[in-house]
Enzyme design. Structure first.
Site: not given
Ligand SMILES: Cc1ncc(COP(=O)(O)O)c(C=O)c1O
Length: 453
Positions: A103, A237
């Site tokens: 993410g 998630h």
């Molecule tokens: C709102 C939000 N954006 C971005 C991310 C980043 O995702 P990732 O952990 O897959 O890099 C998260 C992670 O939980 C998040 O809660």
């Protein structure tokens, strides 16, 4: 590849003998039996079984897909990824979806692609401002800074935990070029207002949907409301691929730019393992390169390699089929928790869905009424819940501006961040994920109530 022709458990191009087909079938059957055997019979014991705030929910089919992708021996992005991207685009109601390895990478890609010279005077340039909030996850903010842009922070509202749209409009200056905000813990921000403001001031809108897959606003899935949506498939998630993420857009030009930045910054659009799909590989001209320079090695952007493997895509593909059931369960758990805690209003602020929205809740946020504002009561409550084996999480960075990583980083704050500071001190969240049964949710609510008795 159309839906009918895709069979996750057979690969017609490599299982080209009856023996190969039979072996794949036997392996996958064994994998299913193994999974069911090691995951059988886990019973909930109140006070003993740990109830995490977030948790992946897997079944045998997820692991069968994973193994099937590995038997293909293709390894990089391939047929499972094509199908996953198609399903994700359909799910979020966007024209295009492109996978990435997290993410955070999705957010990086979303901001980076808006700096492309191909966007001419609409491109983001160094020093431009992007409005966001400080109450959230750091990697919603970091890509703004990493691209030489300036985050401008506005406060959030309680009990929605989302951007205060009045503050958003007031915060706009002649340097403002984009808005990048998350749908906090699955609760959509007021998309009507935010889109109206973005349209009026010609601002790009990036929706961080990393915690909100399956949420809707006025019936429309998040991720298709702004210019670009971003998603995370980390195990905590709504669906998982272990590590993974995606971007969505209905803008054809942005889809091409996203792909370029994801795939090393290259100009050529051939999928991995294929070349000269356009039939003009050696026929292009670029200002400072020799005529006909191999298009496969022409780079129009300072990009990255953020692609996923087909094994990740395979788990994602198996999981996305279960998304409607997961979302339903999250909503049921949320309502059950809310009803059970409603008589604690006065001690706690309970979360409220944004009007006109149907959140696919990531967690159940709670803010404690504590006039001392120093986090002491929250600390005591979290410790109490820990002793009861109930997992808790803070609202990520709390107030991002106060994090050590922000020292010396150029930013602007519009007005004050009173609610953001309150969240930093007094807010936490507990789980509503589909791995929680009614019995578990009731136990968690009971454990919380004990603290206030
Ligand atoms: C709102 C939000 N954006 C971005 C991310 C980043 O995702 P990732 O952990 O897959 O890099 C998260 C992670 O939980 C998040 O809660």
């Amino acid at each position: 590849m159309d839906k009918e022709s895709f069979d996750p458990l057979v690969n017609n191009s490599i299982d080209n003998t009856p023996e190969a087909q039979e072996l794949r079938t036997s392996i996958l059957e064994l994998v299913g039996r193994y999974f069911d055997s090691v995951n059988r019979g886990r019973r909930f014991e109140a006070g003993k079984t740990y109830l995490p705030a977030a948790q992946k929910v897997l079944d045998a089919s997820d692991i069968q897909y994973l193994v099937s992708a590995s038997l293909d021996s293709w390894l990089t992005t391939g047929r499972f990824n094509d199908e996953f991207e198609r399903c994700l685009a359909e799910t979020v109601g966007a024209k295009h979806a492109r996978t990435v390895n997290s993410g955070s990478s999705a957010n990086l890609l979303a901001v980076s692609c808006l700096t492309s010279p191909a966007l001419m005077d609409q491109r983001l340039r160094k020093g431009d401002e992007v409005i966001t909030v400080a109450a959230g996850f750091p990697t919603t903010v970091n890509p703004i800074v990493q691209n030489g842009l300036v985050p401008a922070f506005v406060d959030v509202e309680l009990p929605s935990y989302n951007i205060d749209t009045r503050a958003l409009e007031e915060a706009i200056t002649e340097r403002t070029r984009a808005v990048m905000v998350a749908h906090t813990l699955g609760n959509p921000f007021d998309i009507t207002q935010v889109k109206r403001i973005c349209k009026r001031h010609c601002l790009w809108l990036i929706e961080d949907c990393c915690d909100a897959l399956g949420s809707c606003f006025q019936g429309q899935p998040v991720g298709s409301c702004g210019d670009i949506g971003t998603f995370s498939f980390y195990p905590a998630h709504h669906i998982t691929m272990g590590e993974g993420g995606a971007v969505s857009t209905s803008n054809d030009q942005l889809a091409i730019l996203l792909e370029s930045f994801r795939d090393w910054g290259r100009d050529c659009r051939c999928p991995p393992g294929r070349e000269n799909v356009c039939g003009n590989r050696f026929g292009h001209r670029f200002a400072n390169l020799p005529d006909g320079y191999d298009h496969k090695y022409v780079y129009s952007h300072l990009g990255y390699n953020l692609k996923i493997t087909d094994m990740q895509a395979a788990i994602g593909l198996s999981q996305i089929g279960k998304l409607p059931g997961f979302v339903k369960r999250r909503r049921e758990n949320f309502s059950r928790m809310w009803d059970a805690l409603s008589d604690l209003e006065g001690d706690l602020i309970l979360p409220l869905a944004t009007p006109d929205s149907e959140p696919s809740w990531f967690g159940f946020p709670i803010t404690i009424e504590d006039e001392r504002g120093n986090g002491a009561k929250r600390h005591a409550l979290i410790e109490h819940l820990g002793r009861k084996r109930v997992g808790t999480r803070l609202l990520f960075a709390g107030n991002m501006i106060k994090q050590p990583c922000m020292e010396g980083v150029e930013h602007r704050v519009h007005g004050n961040l009173v609610n953001t500071d309150r969240i930093m001190n007094d807010t936490f969240w507990i789980g509503v994920h589909p791995g929680l049964s009614d019995e578990m949710v009731d136990y968690m609510a009971q454990a919380l109530k004990e603290f206030f008795r």
